[in-house]
Design an enzyme around this catalytic site. Structure first.
Site, PDB file in Angstrom:
ATOM      1  N   ASP A  38       0.845  -1.193   0.000  1.00 28.47           N
ATOM      2  CA  ASP A  38       0.000   0.000   0.000  1.00 28.47           C
ATOM      3  C   ASP A  38       0.883   1.247   0.000  1.00 28.47           C
ATOM      4  O   ASP A  38       1.891   1.313   0.699  1.00 28.47           O
ATOM      5  CB  ASP A  38      -0.903  -0.009   1.247  1.00 28.47           C
TER       6      ASP A  38
ATOM      7  N   ASN B 251     -12.866  -3.450   2.072  1.00 25.07           N
ATOM      8  CA  ASN B 251     -13.922  -2.448   2.152  1.00 25.07           C
ATOM      9  C   ASN B 251     -14.765  -2.498   0.881  1.00 25.07           C
ATOM     10  O   ASN B 251     -14.241  -2.710  -0.217  1.00 25.07           O
ATOM     11  CB  ASN B 251     -13.311  -1.052   2.304  1.00 25.07           C
TER      12      ASN B 251
ATOM     13  N   GLU C 213     -12.221   3.459  -1.188  1.00 24.28           N
ATOM     14  CA  GLU C 213     -11.653   4.582  -1.956  1.00 24.28           C
ATOM     15  C   GLU C 213     -11.414   4.176  -3.412  1.00 24.28           C
ATOM     16  O   GLU C 213     -11.643   4.969  -4.328  1.00 24.28           O
ATOM     17  CB  GLU C 213     -10.331   4.975  -1.273  1.00 24.28           C
TER      18      GLU C 213
ATOM     19  N   HIS D  38      -9.943  -5.083  -3.424  1.00 25.35           N
ATOM     20  CA  HIS D  38      -8.618  -5.279  -2.844  1.00 25.35           C
ATOM     21  C   HIS D  38      -8.773  -5.732  -1.409  1.00 25.35           C
ATOM     22  O   HIS D  38      -9.602  -5.216  -0.668  1.00 25.35           O
ATOM     23  CB  HIS D  38      -7.764  -4.004  -2.908  1.00 25.35           C
ATOM     24  N   MET D  39      -7.965  -6.711  -1.050  1.00 24.54           N
ATOM     25  CA  MET D  39      -7.921  -7.187   0.328  1.00 24.54           C
ATOM     26  C   MET D  39      -6.719  -6.543   0.987  1.00 24.54           C
ATOM     27  O   MET D  39      -5.596  -6.649   0.491  1.00 24.54           O
ATOM     28  CB  MET D  39      -7.794  -8.711   0.335  1.00 24.54           C
ATOM     29  N   HIS D  40      -6.968  -5.819   2.076  1.00 26.22           N
ATOM     30  CA  HIS D  40      -5.856  -5.281   2.862  1.00 26.22           C
ATOM     31  C   HIS D  40      -5.320  -6.408   3.747  1.00 26.22           C
ATOM     32  O   HIS D  40      -6.092  -7.048   4.469  1.00 26.22           O
ATOM     33  CB  HIS D  40      -6.335  -4.166   3.792  1.00 26.22           C
TER      34      HIS D  40
END
Ligand code: 5GP
Length: 126
Positions: free
Chosen positions: A35, A97, A105, A110-112
């Site tokens: 990130d 999210n 955003e 996407h997986m954090h």
């Protein structure tokens, strides 16, 4: 259910090679990279290469091969970043999210993958 994908989003541009990224792992159907504004010592984003906006979109429309690849990529990132198994005593958190309430955003799934320090509460109390 229909999902509209904006192919001008920043992760679509990363996938097309139009902007750089710091790659952690690339597989047939997935890409993982650091990130740009890390919120923990480990903060990696894992994305499918396909055009999916959110997790529910992905699960509804992706092939079994894409779903397996994405989930295995997440596990492999945890291993590579020494967050899982015998390498860690700290653990990790994975979050995706989706939509306005979750403050998504970038409209590409996407997986954090977060770890490397105590991560606090999952949600604030607001
Ligand atoms: P979201 O709020 O959509 O779940 O998370 C989007 C994430 O993408 C944020 O953590 C943000 O720092 C990250 N991000 C936004 N633009 C870029 C970029 O150009 N490169 C990388 N590597 N990460 C980005």
């Amino acid at each position: 259910m229909s999902f509209e994908y904006d192919d001008q989003n920043i992760f679509a541009k990363i996938l097309r090679g139009e902007i750089p990224n710091s790659t952690v792992l690339e597989t047939e159907h997935s890409l993982a990279f650091h990130d740009i504004a890390a919120q923990a010592p480990v903060h990696v984003l894992v994305i499918p290469k396909g055009a999916y906006v959110t997790y529910d979109h992905f699960i509804a429309e992706a092939s079994d091969a894409e779903i397996v690849d994405f989930n295995r990529a997440i596990g492999e990132v945890c291993r590579l970043m020494k967050l899982s198994g015998a390498d860690t005593d700290g653990g990790f958190r994975i979050i995706a999210n989706a939509g306005a309430h979750a403050l998504q955003e970038v409209p590409h799934l996407h997986m954090h993958v977060l770890g490397g320090r105590p991560l606090g509460l999952l949600l604030d109390r607001g």
